[in-house]
Scaffold this motif. Structure first.
Motif, PDB file in Angstrom:
ATOM      1  N   ASN A 115       0.844  -1.190   0.000  1.00 47.17           N
ATOM      2  CA  ASN A 115       0.000   0.000   0.000  1.00 47.17           C
ATOM      3  C   ASN A 115       0.883   1.245   0.000  1.00 47.17           C
ATOM      4  N   GLU A 241     -10.768  -7.959   3.560  1.00 47.94           N
ATOM      5  CA  GLU A 241     -10.174  -7.358   2.364  1.00 47.94           C
ATOM      6  C   GLU A 241      -8.882  -6.631   2.703  1.00 47.94           C
ATOM      7  N   TRP A 242      -8.456  -6.759   3.968  1.00 40.77           N
ATOM      8  CA  TRP A 242      -7.249  -6.068   4.392  1.00 40.77           C
ATOM      9  C   TRP A 242      -6.025  -6.821   3.905  1.00 40.77           C
ATOM     10  N   ASP A 284     -11.052  -3.013  -5.803  1.00 41.35           N
ATOM     11  CA  ASP A 284      -9.916  -3.896  -5.588  1.00 41.35           C
ATOM     12  C   ASP A 284      -8.608  -3.112  -5.666  1.00 41.35           C
ATOM     13  N   LEU A 287      -8.229  -0.821  -2.626  1.00 39.67           N
ATOM     14  CA  LEU A 287      -7.774  -1.572  -1.448  1.00 39.67           C
ATOM     15  C   LEU A 287      -6.278  -1.830  -1.501  1.00 39.67           C
ATOM     16  N   ASN A 290      -4.748   1.544  -0.274  1.00 32.78           N
ATOM     17  CA  ASN A 290      -4.886   2.066   1.091  1.00 32.78           C
ATOM     18  C   ASN A 290      -4.490   1.091   2.192  1.00 32.78           C
ATOM     19  N   GLY A 293      -4.777  -4.479   0.643  1.00 34.82           N
ATOM     20  CA  GLY A 293      -5.713  -5.589   0.614  1.00 34.82           C
ATOM     21  C   GLY A 293      -6.203  -5.885  -0.783  1.00 34.82           C
ATOM     22  N   LYS A 295      -9.995  -7.362  -3.109  1.00 34.22           N
ATOM     23  CA  LYS A 295     -11.239  -8.095  -3.280  1.00 34.22           C
ATOM     24  C   LYS A 295     -10.875  -9.515  -3.683  1.00 34.22           C
TER      25      LYS A 295
END
Length: 331
Positions: A115, A241-242, A284, A287, A290, A293, A295
Motif C-alpha cells: 500500500n 479485504e485487508w 480492488d 484496497l 490504502n 488488501g 477483493k
C-alpha cells in the motif's frame, strides 16, 4: 475517443463528488428546474453550475432539457440523502481527499505489491483516518452504514440460524445485520464488535432503551487484536479485504473465540462472479492502495478460509453483489 474519455475519468468522479457536496440532487425537485433557481438553492454561480450539470448529464447523472432546465435521472436520484437506495455517502467515500493523493501512485503499488498510504502519511490507513482525517473517517462510517442497511435484510433472509442461540457480528459497524437477525429469531441473543467510535453510534434499537437492547451485547474493540465473544455463529461481512496478516489474525481470533463446532459465515463481494465488475475491480485497486488488501475471487476466498483452518460447507449468493461462505471450525 474512448481512451480520451477514460483518462478524464477523474473529471467525472470529481463532478459527482462536487454535486454531492453541493447538495444538487437534494435541491432538485421532482420536476424540471432552471439552473438559476437551482444555483440559488445550493448557493453557487449559475454558469459554472450549468457546466457541472452538463458534464454529469453526459454520463446519465441528471438530464438537460431543450429549454436548458435540468431534471433527475435514476442515477442522480441515488445522490439524494433521502433516497432509500442512496449512494451519496459511498460516492463521497470513493472520492475522499486521500484518494486523490493515492491514485497517482498506483504504478508504485503494482510494482511493489505494498500500500502507498504508509509512505504518504507515515501511518497505517485506519490510524491515519481516525487520528488525522476524522471527517473522512465519518464519511467512511456513513458509507459502511449505508451499505450495511441496504444488504442486512438480504443477509438475514439468506441465513438459516435455526437451532443457534447466539450470533456475533464481527466488525459489524452499527449493527444492522445483527439487528435484522434478532428480528428474524426472537429467542436469539446477539453481540456487536467494532471500534469504540463506531459502536457508540450503534443503531438505537441495540442500545440501552432500544427494543433489542436486552438481547444485545455491544463490545468496543479491534477485531484484529481480539474477539472476546463466545457465540454459536459469527458473521464477518466485508472486512476480509485487508492485508494478509490482518485478515489471518482476524480469522484466527474468531476461531479461537468460537472453538470447535462454531459456525462462521463470511460475506464478501467477489471479482469473478458479479454483475458489477467495473466497480468491484476499481475497489480492488483502491484496497491495494490504502491497506494493501484485495477483493477476492471465489478461489482466493476459499484458500484464505481453509488456510486459517476452517471447513467451507457452502457458498451462496446473498444478492447480485454479495456471496456468503458458510464455514465451521472442525472439532
Amino acid at each position: 475517443m474512448r481512451l480520451r474519455e477514460l483518462v478524464f475519468g477523474a473529471a467525472c468522479a470529481a463532478a459527482v463528488r462536487a454535486s454531492a457536496r453541493l447538495g444538487v440532487a437534494d435541491a432538485l425537485g421532482d420536476g424540471p428546474m432552471a439552473v438559476e433557481d437551482l444555483a440559488a438553492a445550493v448557493k453557487t454561480e449559475p454558469k459554472p453550475l450549468r457546466r457541472l450539470l452538463r458534464a454529469l448529464s453526459c454520463y446519465g447523472v441528471f438530464a438537460e432539457r431543450p429549454d436548458g432546465a435540468f431534471t433527475h435521472t435514476d442515477m442522480s436520484r441515488l445522490l439524494r440523502k433521502d433516497d432509500p437506495h442512496s449512494l451519496r455517502d459511498i460516492s463521497m467515500w470513493c472520492t475522499e481527499p486521500w484518494t486523490w493523493d493515492a491514485w497517482p501512485r498506483l504504478d508504485e503499488a503494482v510494482r511493489t505489491g505494498r500500500n502507498v498510504v504508509q509512505d504518504l502519511y507515515g501511518k497505517e490507513f485506519f490510524q491515519y483516518l481516525n487520528e488525522d482525517a476524522p471527517e473522512s473517517a465519518d464519511v467512511f462510517n456513513r458509507a459502511m452504514t449505508t451499505s450495511s442497511e441496504q444488504s442486512a435484510r438480504d443477509v438475514a433472509k439468506l441465513l438459516d440460524l435455526s437451532g443457534s442461540k447466539s450470533v456475533a457480528d464481527i466488525g459489524g459497524g452499527q449493527g444492522h445485520v445483527v439487528a435484522c437477525l434478532l428480528d428474524k429469531y426472537p429467542a436469539m441473543r446477539g453481540s456487536l464488535l467494532d471500534l469504540p467510535r463506531v459502536v457508540e453510534n450503534a443503531v438505537p434499537r441495540l442500545r440501552e432503551g432500544g427494543d433489542l437492547a436486552d438481547r444485545t451485547r455491544i463490545v468496543p474493540g479491534d477485531v484484529r487484536a481480539s474477539v472476546p465473544i463466545e457465540a454459536d455463529v459469527y458473521v464477518i461481512k466485508n472486512i476480509l479485504e485487508w492485508d494478509d496478516e490482518s485478515t489471518a489474525r482476524l480469522l484466527h481470533n474468531v476461531i479461537d473465540a468460537g472453538g470447535p463446532g462454531a459456525r462462521i459465515v463470511v460475506i464478501e463481494n467477489l471479482v469473478d462472479d458479479t454483475p458489477s465488475m467495473r466497480f468491484s475491480t476499481a475497489m480492488d485497486l483502491l484496497l491495494l492502495l490504502n491497506v494493501g488488501g484485495a477483493k477476492h475471487t471465489t478461489d482466493s476466498m476459499v484458500s484464505r478460509l481453509t488456510g486459517a483452518g476452517l471447513v467451507v460447507d457452502d457458498i451462496s449468493p446473498v444478492n447480485p453483489y454479495l456471496h456468503a461462505f458458510d464455514c465451521h471450525v472442525p472439532g
